[in-house]
Write an enzyme that holds these catalytic residues in place. Sequence first.
Site, PDB file in Angstrom:
ATOM      1  NE  ARG A  25      35.046  17.718  59.829  1.00  0.00           N
ATOM      2  CZ  ARG A  25      35.334  16.562  60.095  1.00  0.00           C
ATOM      3  NH1 ARG A  25      34.925  16.065  61.601  1.00  0.00           N
ATOM      4  NH2 ARG A  25      35.942  15.738  59.563  1.00  0.00           N
TER       5      ARG A  25
ATOM      6  CE  LYS B  76      38.273  40.449  55.414  1.00  0.00           C
ATOM      7  NZ  LYS B  76      39.084  41.531  54.533  1.00  0.00           N
TER       8      LYS B  76
ATOM      9  CD  GLU C 155      44.529  49.200  59.269  1.00  0.00           C
ATOM     10  OE1 GLU C 155      43.572  49.508  58.492  1.00  0.00           O
ATOM     11  OE2 GLU C 155      45.206  48.309  58.543  1.00  0.00           O
TER      12      GLU C 155
ATOM     13  CE  LYS D 276      36.594  45.001  60.218  1.00  0.00           C
ATOM     14  NZ  LYS D 276      38.418  44.522  60.561  1.00  0.00           N
TER      15      LYS D 276
ATOM     16  CD  GLU E  80      37.360  42.076  51.290  1.00  0.00           C
ATOM     17  OE1 GLU E  80      37.828  42.062  52.875  1.00  0.00           O
ATOM     18  OE2 GLU E  80      38.231  42.392  50.522  1.00  0.00           O
TER      19      GLU E  80
ATOM     20  NE  ARG F 260      35.380  42.551  56.252  1.00  0.00           N
ATOM     21  CZ  ARG F 260      35.331  41.606  57.460  1.00  0.00           C
ATOM     22  NH1 ARG F 260      34.249  40.791  57.656  1.00  0.00           N
ATOM     23  NH2 ARG F 260      36.442  41.610  58.260  1.00  0.00           N
TER      24      ARG F 260
ATOM     25  CG  ASN G  32      40.441  45.711  51.157  1.00  0.00           C
ATOM     26  OD1 ASN G  32      40.893  45.310  52.323  1.00  0.00           O
ATOM     27  ND2 ASN G  32      39.545  44.965  50.341  1.00  0.00           N
TER      28      ASN G  32
ATOM     29  CG  HIS H  41      44.789  47.697  53.436  1.00  0.00           C
ATOM     30  ND1 HIS H  41      44.276  49.201  53.981  1.00  0.00           N
ATOM     31  CD2 HIS H  41      44.963  47.300  54.491  1.00  0.00           C
ATOM     32  CE1 HIS H  41      43.999  49.012  55.281  1.00  0.00           C
ATOM     33  NE2 HIS H  41      44.685  47.807  55.692  1.00  0.00           N
TER      34      HIS H  41
ATOM     35  CG  HIS I  56      48.735  44.146  51.267  1.00  0.00           C
ATOM     36  ND1 HIS I  56      47.314  44.000  51.059  1.00  0.00           N
ATOM     37  CD2 HIS I  56      48.697  44.351  52.878  1.00  0.00           C
ATOM     38  CE1 HIS I  56      46.507  43.772  52.357  1.00  0.00           C
ATOM     39  NE2 HIS I  56      47.328  43.935  53.337  1.00  0.00           N
TER      40      HIS I  56
ATOM     41  CG  HIS J 227      49.210  46.327  58.148  1.00  0.00           C
ATOM     42  ND1 HIS J 227      49.191  46.096  56.775  1.00  0.00           N
ATOM     43  CD2 HIS J 227      47.916  46.367  58.418  1.00  0.00           C
ATOM     44  CE1 HIS J 227      48.064  45.993  56.327  1.00  0.00           C
ATOM     45  NE2 HIS J 227      47.134  46.518  57.180  1.00  0.00           N
TER      46      HIS J 227
HETATM   47  P1  NAD Z   1      50.826  42.114  66.432  1.00  0.00           P
HETATM   48  O1  NAD Z   1      50.160  41.331  66.831  1.00  0.00           O
HETATM   49  O2  NAD Z   1      52.281  41.583  65.828  1.00  0.00           O
HETATM   50  O3  NAD Z   1      51.559  43.225  67.661  1.00  0.00           O
HETATM   51  C1  NAD Z   1      52.563  44.212  67.319  1.00  0.00           C
HETATM   52  C2  NAD Z   1      53.558  43.899  68.399  1.00  0.00           C
HETATM   53  O4  NAD Z   1      53.129  44.515  69.696  1.00  0.00           O
HETATM   54  C3  NAD Z   1      53.921  42.525  68.770  1.00  0.00           C
HETATM   55  O5  NAD Z   1      55.391  42.375  69.178  1.00  0.00           O
HETATM   56  C4  NAD Z   1      53.200  42.386  70.163  1.00  0.00           C
HETATM   57  O6  NAD Z   1      54.003  41.329  70.892  1.00  0.00           O
HETATM   58  C5  NAD Z   1      53.110  43.586  70.692  1.00  0.00           C
HETATM   59  N1  NAD Z   1      52.132  43.894  71.676  1.00  0.00           N
HETATM   60  C6  NAD Z   1      50.884  43.653  71.548  1.00  0.00           C
HETATM   61  N2  NAD Z   1      49.989  44.206  72.655  1.00  0.00           N
HETATM   62  C7  NAD Z   1      50.923  44.831  73.368  1.00  0.00           C
HETATM   63  C8  NAD Z   1      50.809  45.733  74.661  1.00  0.00           C
HETATM   64  N3  NAD Z   1      49.616  45.859  75.044  1.00  0.00           N
HETATM   65  N4  NAD Z   1      51.877  46.056  75.095  1.00  0.00           N
HETATM   66  C9  NAD Z   1      53.165  45.924  74.527  1.00  0.00           C
HETATM   67  N5  NAD Z   1      53.329  45.159  73.358  1.00  0.00           N
HETATM   68  C10 NAD Z   1      52.463  44.441  73.032  1.00  0.00           C
HETATM   69  O7  NAD Z   1      50.333  43.313  65.364  1.00  0.00           O
HETATM   70  P2  NAD Z   1      49.100  44.121  65.201  1.00  0.00           P
HETATM   71  O8  NAD Z   1      49.551  45.416  64.363  1.00  0.00           O
HETATM   72  O9  NAD Z   1      48.290  44.155  66.651  1.00  0.00           O
HETATM   73  O10 NAD Z   1      48.499  43.150  64.139  1.00  0.00           O
HETATM   74  C11 NAD Z   1      48.699  42.993  62.798  1.00  0.00           C
HETATM   75  C12 NAD Z   1      48.116  41.776  62.365  1.00  0.00           C
HETATM   76  O11 NAD Z   1      46.807  41.982  62.231  1.00  0.00           O
HETATM   77  C13 NAD Z   1      48.548  41.546  60.949  1.00  0.00           C
HETATM   78  O12 NAD Z   1      48.841  39.979  60.745  1.00  0.00           O
HETATM   79  C14 NAD Z   1      47.388  41.969  59.992  1.00  0.00           C
HETATM   80  O13 NAD Z   1      47.079  40.839  58.934  1.00  0.00           O
HETATM   81  C15 NAD Z   1      46.253  41.394  61.098  1.00  0.00           C
HETATM   82  N6  NAD Z   1      44.982  42.280  60.639  1.00  0.00           N
HETATM   83  C16 NAD Z   1      43.845  41.563  60.497  1.00  0.00           C
HETATM   84  C17 NAD Z   1      42.572  42.046  60.325  1.00  0.00           C
HETATM   85  C18 NAD Z   1      41.250  41.238  60.168  1.00  0.00           C
HETATM   86  O14 NAD Z   1      40.298  41.711  60.091  1.00  0.00           O
HETATM   87  N7  NAD Z   1      41.746  39.923  60.777  1.00  0.00           N
HETATM   88  C19 NAD Z   1      42.553  43.412  60.187  1.00  0.00           C
HETATM   89  C20 NAD Z   1      43.657  44.101  60.233  1.00  0.00           C
HETATM   90  C21 NAD Z   1      45.076  43.363  60.653  1.00  0.00           C
HETATM   91  N1  GLY Z   2      40.778  44.727  57.569  1.00  0.00           N
HETATM   92  C1  GLY Z   2      39.978  44.713  56.346  1.00  0.00           C
HETATM   93  C2  GLY Z   2      38.543  43.973  56.753  1.00  0.00           C
HETATM   94  O1  GLY Z   2      38.404  43.396  57.930  1.00  0.00           O
HETATM   95  O2  GLY Z   2      37.956  43.546  55.947  1.00  0.00           O
END
Ligand code: NAD
Ligand code: GLY
Length: 358
Positions: free
Chosen positions: A117, A139, A181, A223, A233, A237, A241, A244, A248, A261
Amino acid sequence: MERIEVASERGAYRVLVGEQILPELPHLLEEARAGRGWPVVTDATVGPLWGATAAARLGSDPPLELPAGEPAKRWPQVERICRWLLRRGAGRGAFLVGVGGGVVTDMTGFAAAIFLRGISWAAVPTTLLAMVDASVGGKTGINLDEGKNLIGAFWPPSLVVADVDTLSTLPLRELRAGLAEAIKTAWIGDRSLLELIPDAVRGYSKGRAERWIALVAGSVRVKARVVREDEREAGARQALNLGHTVAHALEAATGYERFLHGEAVAWGLRAAVRLARSRGVLSAGAGRRLLDAVACLEPLPPVHDLDAGTVLAHLAVDKKRDAGGIAWVLPTDEGVVLRQRIEPAEILEVLGDLQRHG
Ligand code: NAD
Ligand code: GLY
């Protein structure tokens, strides 16, 4: 090292941004009074590069390595984290550390939210996208067949440690996707950050670490301001988006295989500029400034061959949809305007224009 405080209903936390600060991780966690033990979750790519060293420095067991990439962001991996924690005898006092991109930090945070939990966790983002966006704001979550991030929780970390040195191993394409971003965030809250983009697209270089720290810390500050105003949000917040809604839909229409992305967000920003211009909420000069920043990210995967009707169909199932339709975010000269309702015909026209002229 830059220190940015993020307010949260679960208590404020710090985002630390610096160069070669990962060796300080044990000290930084202790400073944040972050329990002890620190099991580390990473992915198969980041593990050998950064995750294993981080775990060793923390005196922890070897990290749990999840499969790398978005397809892994599913329930089975979260269950795997929870069962791994149980096997290690973790209790309510356990403190989880996620080392990786947004996929790892979103899943680590979600596992932390539901394990017994709720336990505490820290994010160590290693992609630009995770540093400027995913690791900040609380998030967490996973994907379903039906769409991205449909299961999750607001469960902020207790600490975020962004070491820009980790960007030295990140493929250039991933780095540029993260810049989309950063452009979005700059538009919302700090236009001076746009000046760093033309240089940043050339890639990370240790000699320019200060510029990367400035870009990451500046984005996090924006942010943090937005999240302070509206953590869950309900209103402000939604600004994050920007770009986005179309992004998406492009990702879904191509089976999440064509665009990273951030690349889809770059196209989404272009679409948003066109919609804002046709609505009269954005001047030509300001629109050009945003488009020029996005142009730095070329080459982007193409959109000209996509079926606009299919993209529109994916827009129709957008998560931000309510009874009144999709609430669009559009750029303005000063920032953004929220909750814009746009007719399908207008969207189709903009998609067609985007496909013809880029
Ligand atoms: P990811 O985590 O898939 O990383 C991209 C690739 O880079 C992966 O193959 C990973 O293994 C590799 N990688 C990571 N760090 C590395 C490094 N230093 N050197 C070499 N390779 C490396 O993708 P991302 O773009 O970091 O994140 C995308 C995700 O984030 C999505 O799922 C999206 O929904 C999420 N996201 C969340 C929020 C939030 O507010 N929580 C906001 C934006 C995006
Ligand atoms: N990436 C959008 C948010 O964090 O709200």
